[in-house]
Design a protein around this motif. Structure first.
Motif, PDB file in Angstrom:
ATOM      1  N   LEU A 154     -36.573  15.262  -8.920  1.00 41.72           N
ATOM      2  CA  LEU A 154     -36.273  15.252 -10.285  1.00 41.72           C
ATOM      3  C   LEU A 154     -35.048  15.731 -10.638  1.00 41.72           C
ATOM      4  N   PHE A 155     -34.051  15.149 -10.902  1.00 42.69           N
ATOM      5  CA  PHE A 155     -32.684  15.617 -11.469  1.00 42.69           C
ATOM      6  C   PHE A 155     -32.615  15.679 -13.050  1.00 42.69           C
ATOM      7  N   HIS A 156     -32.270  16.891 -13.468  1.00 39.59           N
ATOM      8  CA  HIS A 156     -32.525  16.616 -15.069  1.00 39.59           C
ATOM      9  C   HIS A 156     -31.376  17.437 -15.644  1.00 39.59           C
ATOM     10  N   GLY A 157     -30.913  16.992 -16.865  1.00 34.65           N
ATOM     11  CA  GLY A 157     -29.781  17.581 -17.336  1.00 34.65           C
ATOM     12  C   GLY A 157     -29.406  16.511 -18.843  1.00 34.65           C
ATOM     13  N   ALA A 158     -28.402  16.829 -19.181  1.00 36.76           N
ATOM     14  CA  ALA A 158     -28.378  16.239 -20.619  1.00 36.76           C
ATOM     15  C   ALA A 158     -27.731  14.828 -20.499  1.00 36.76           C
ATOM     16  N   ASN A 159     -28.020  13.939 -21.357  1.00 33.94           N
ATOM     17  CA  ASN A 159     -27.550  12.631 -21.465  1.00 33.94           C
ATOM     18  C   ASN A 159     -26.079  12.327 -21.344  1.00 33.94           C
ATOM     19  N   GLY A 160     -25.591  11.363 -20.515  1.00 32.09           N
ATOM     20  CA  GLY A 160     -24.207  11.016 -20.469  1.00 32.09           C
ATOM     21  C   GLY A 160     -23.306  12.033 -19.698  1.00 32.09           C
ATOM     22  N   ILE A 161     -23.947  12.710 -18.730  1.00 30.60           N
ATOM     23  CA  ILE A 161     -23.043  13.611 -17.853  1.00 30.60           C
ATOM     24  C   ILE A 161     -22.957  13.213 -16.442  1.00 30.60           C
ATOM     25  N   GLY A 162     -23.668  11.967 -16.235  1.00 27.97           N
ATOM     26  CA  GLY A 162     -23.287  11.414 -14.832  1.00 27.97           C
ATOM     27  C   GLY A 162     -24.374  11.562 -13.700  1.00 27.97           C
ATOM     28  N   LYS A 163     -25.565  11.752 -14.420  1.00 29.18           N
ATOM     29  CA  LYS A 163     -26.829  11.802 -13.265  1.00 29.18           C
ATOM     30  C   LYS A 163     -26.913  10.691 -12.611  1.00 29.18           C
ATOM     31  N   ALA A 164     -27.065   9.386 -13.089  1.00 27.18           N
ATOM     32  CA  ALA A 164     -27.172   8.318 -12.629  1.00 27.18           C
ATOM     33  C   ALA A 164     -26.271   8.094 -11.322  1.00 27.18           C
ATOM     34  N   ASP A 165     -25.133   8.176 -11.516  1.00 24.54           N
ATOM     35  CA  ASP A 165     -24.282   8.027 -10.580  1.00 24.54           C
ATOM     36  C   ASP A 165     -24.239   8.837  -9.515  1.00 24.54           C
ATOM     37  N   PHE A 166     -24.632  10.381  -9.607  1.00 30.79           N
ATOM     38  CA  PHE A 166     -24.761  11.396  -8.828  1.00 30.79           C
ATOM     39  C   PHE A 166     -26.022  11.065  -7.783  1.00 30.79           C
ATOM     40  N   ILE A 167     -27.001  10.459  -8.362  1.00 37.16           N
ATOM     41  CA  ILE A 167     -28.178  10.081  -7.664  1.00 37.16           C
ATOM     42  C   ILE A 167     -28.152   9.026  -6.727  1.00 37.16           C
ATOM     43  N   GLU A 168     -27.207   7.798  -7.420  1.00 39.71           N
ATOM     44  CA  GLU A 168     -26.902   6.548  -6.601  1.00 39.71           C
ATOM     45  C   GLU A 168     -25.866   7.048  -5.285  1.00 39.71           C
ATOM     46  N   LEU A 224     -34.697   6.341   6.351  1.00 41.45           N
ATOM     47  CA  LEU A 224     -35.637   6.541   5.293  1.00 41.45           C
ATOM     48  C   LEU A 224     -35.616   5.430   4.538  1.00 41.45           C
ATOM     49  N   ARG A 225     -36.697   5.618   3.330  1.00 42.57           N
ATOM     50  CA  ARG A 225     -37.080   4.697   2.321  1.00 42.57           C
ATOM     51  C   ARG A 225     -36.564   5.347   1.177  1.00 42.57           C
ATOM     52  N   VAL A 226     -35.836   4.934   0.348  1.00 40.21           N
ATOM     53  CA  VAL A 226     -35.372   5.493  -0.930  1.00 40.21           C
ATOM     54  C   VAL A 226     -35.865   4.781  -2.206  1.00 40.21           C
ATOM     55  N   VAL A 227     -36.423   5.429  -2.986  1.00 42.67           N
ATOM     56  CA  VAL A 227     -36.750   4.807  -4.564  1.00 42.67           C
ATOM     57  C   VAL A 227     -36.007   5.663  -5.422  1.00 42.67           C
ATOM     58  N   VAL A 228     -35.250   5.174  -6.304  1.00 42.68           N
ATOM     59  CA  VAL A 228     -34.589   5.803  -7.405  1.00 42.68           C
ATOM     60  C   VAL A 228     -35.240   5.197  -8.580  1.00 42.68           C
ATOM     61  N   LEU A 229     -35.584   6.167  -9.460  1.00 42.95           N
ATOM     62  CA  LEU A 229     -36.363   5.785 -10.828  1.00 42.95           C
ATOM     63  C   LEU A 229     -35.824   6.801 -12.081  1.00 42.95           C
ATOM     64  N   TYR A 230     -35.032   6.110 -13.166  1.00 38.35           N
ATOM     65  CA  TYR A 230     -34.423   6.702 -14.014  1.00 38.35           C
ATOM     66  C   TYR A 230     -34.638   5.957 -15.507  1.00 38.35           C
ATOM     67  N   PRO A 231     -34.567   6.443 -16.536  1.00 35.10           N
ATOM     68  CA  PRO A 231     -34.818   7.706 -16.981  1.00 35.10           C
ATOM     69  C   PRO A 231     -36.590   8.014 -16.587  1.00 35.10           C
ATOM     70  N   ALA A 232     -36.950   9.027 -16.173  1.00 36.14           N
ATOM     71  CA  ALA A 232     -38.262   9.133 -15.991  1.00 36.14           C
ATOM     72  C   ALA A 232     -39.202   9.229 -17.164  1.00 36.14           C
ATOM     73  N   GLU A 233     -38.605   9.561 -18.443  1.00 40.22           N
ATOM     74  CA  GLU A 233     -39.380   9.739 -19.498  1.00 40.22           C
ATOM     75  C   GLU A 233     -39.746   8.184 -20.089  1.00 40.22           C
ATOM     76  N   ALA A 234     -38.851   7.165 -19.676  1.00 42.57           N
ATOM     77  CA  ALA A 234     -39.277   5.848 -19.894  1.00 42.57           C
ATOM     78  C   ALA A 234     -40.727   5.179 -19.413  1.00 42.57           C
ATOM     79  N   LEU A 282     -35.921  10.761  -8.982  1.00 39.85           N
ATOM     80  CA  LEU A 282     -35.897  10.630 -10.131  1.00 39.85           C
ATOM     81  C   LEU A 282     -34.845  11.445 -10.995  1.00 39.85           C
ATOM     82  N   SER A 283     -34.610  10.956 -12.572  1.00 36.22           N
ATOM     83  CA  SER A 283     -33.704  11.535 -13.224  1.00 36.22           C
ATOM     84  C   SER A 283     -34.449  11.327 -14.705  1.00 36.22           C
ATOM     85  N   SER A 284     -34.254  12.700 -15.420  1.00 33.75           N
ATOM     86  CA  SER A 284     -34.481  12.717 -16.902  1.00 33.75           C
ATOM     87  C   SER A 284     -33.573  13.490 -17.590  1.00 33.75           C
ATOM     88  N   ASN A 285     -33.428  12.941 -19.131  1.00 30.88           N
ATOM     89  CA  ASN A 285     -32.640  13.731 -20.057  1.00 30.88           C
ATOM     90  C   ASN A 285     -33.431  14.895 -20.435  1.00 30.88           C
TER      91      ASN A 285
END
Length: 339
Positions: free
Chosen positions: A28-42, A130-140, A164-167
């Motif tokens: 679970l990657f977490h941090g402020a909104n708008g810092i690039g988490k989604a691109d990093f995870i992709e 591997l099999r990879v599932v990306v899910l974000y934002p987890a709070e949704a 997963l990613s969360s703000n």
């Protein structure tokens, strides 16, 4: 979406490579909104699926797996997002609601989306990778979806990695948090973020960056709207509050997304509180003179009450009975606090 690692994330990328020797089944990657988490995870998802990853951990970009990934057709990759973000491009954490002809797209991740992963996870992976599932934002995740995902995380299928990613971790079900390896994503320094924005050709980058709380991708997205008319209309009222001004401003801004309006006011109240206590302004230095004048006369306990009220409004801003009445109530309460 094609991922990338931003300059302020280089250290985080290197740290992440240390996990690959004993890969957790869920991160679970977490941090402020708008810092690039989604691109990093992709970017990390592509690297995990790559058949010839580079020594620095990045995907090679040339193997069949990378080709499928870049064409959004990798058989061992799934991305789970709310409907409202399905057609968005770029960072994907700051998107505006898409207008739908009939029904507004859902802002939640629903149980049907989690159940749809079952068939995907029950078949053999392509080329034995591997099999990879990306899910974000987890709070949704709504509660049924959270419970369904929890069952999968408790008994993860072999060869499957969840990213997963969360703000905000406080908005994610604690039982899900306990099943994930948490990975903190860094906030860039002001200078790092400003340099990146200038490289992107963002005009008036410093103001946009401050107004977005130091989040560079949020600042870049906001700058693409082309003007600050709505924001400035609200700030001009907040700088000189009055009952008449509250009603006029509410009428003018009733078509603006309420979550954005509440967020803008929350930042103003933060600046007002911060200036009164320490003489600091974070978000709106353009309004230093007005904030200073208000700080001299505002009562600290009433100001704290206004901050609490704004926080409560943020929680209900998605479902108002009447946008205009919601804004009028918000601004009149502020007028009472600061007059």
């Amino acid at each position: 979406m094609s991922g990338q690692v931003y300059p302020w994330q280089q250290g985080a990328w290197q740290q992440l490579q240390q996990l690959r020797q004993r890969m957790p089944h869920a991160i679970l990657f977490h941090g402020a909104n708008g810092i690039g988490k989604a691109d990093f995870i992709e970017q990390f998802a592509q690297a995990l699926l790559c058949e010839n990853a580079r020594p620095d951990g990045h995907a090679c970009g040339e193997c069949p797996s990378c080709g499928w990934f870049q064409q959004h057709s990798h058989p061992d990759y799934r991305r789970v997002r709310p409907e409202m973000f399905e057609d968005e491009q770029g960072e994907g954490e700051e998107g505006e609601d898409k207008k739908a002809a009939k029904k507004a797209p859902s802002k939640e991740i629903k149980i049907e989306q989690i159940r749809a992963l079952a068939d995907f996870m029950n078949i053999s992976t392509h080329r034995q990778g591997l099999r990879v599932v990306v899910l974000y934002p987890a709070e949704a995740l709504n509660m049924p979806a959270s419970n369904a995902l929890l069952k999968t995380l408790e008994e993860p299928p072999p060869g499957t990695v969840f990213l997963l990613s969360s703000n905000g971790l406080d908005r994610v079900l604690p039982t899900i948090l306990s099943r994930c390896r948490k990975f903190a994503m860094p906030m860039p320094s002001h200078d790092e973020a400003l340099a990146w924005l200038k490289q992107q050709g963002v005009p008036d980058a410093d103001s946009w960056l401050r107004e977005q709380g130091g989040s560079p991708l949020a600042a870049a997205a906001a700058s693409e709207t082309g003007n600050r008319e709505e924001l400035d209309a609200l700030l001009q009222y907040l700088a000189r509050p009055s009952v008449e001004g509250a009603l006029k401003t509410a009428d003018r801004l009733q078509k603006i997304p309420l979550t954005a309006l509440v967020s803008w006011q929350q930042r103003w109240l933060y600046d007002l509180f911060s200036y009164k206590l320490a003489g600091n302004i974070r978000y709106y230095p353009r309004y230093q003179r007005e904030l200073a004048g208000l700080a001299d006369k505002v009562n600290i306990s009433r100001l704290m009450g206004a901050i609490k009220g704004a926080n409560e409004r943020r929680a209900t801003s998605d479902h108002p009975l009447s946008p205009k009445l919601f804004i009028e109530d918000m601004l009149l309460d502020y007028t009472a606090c600061c007059s």
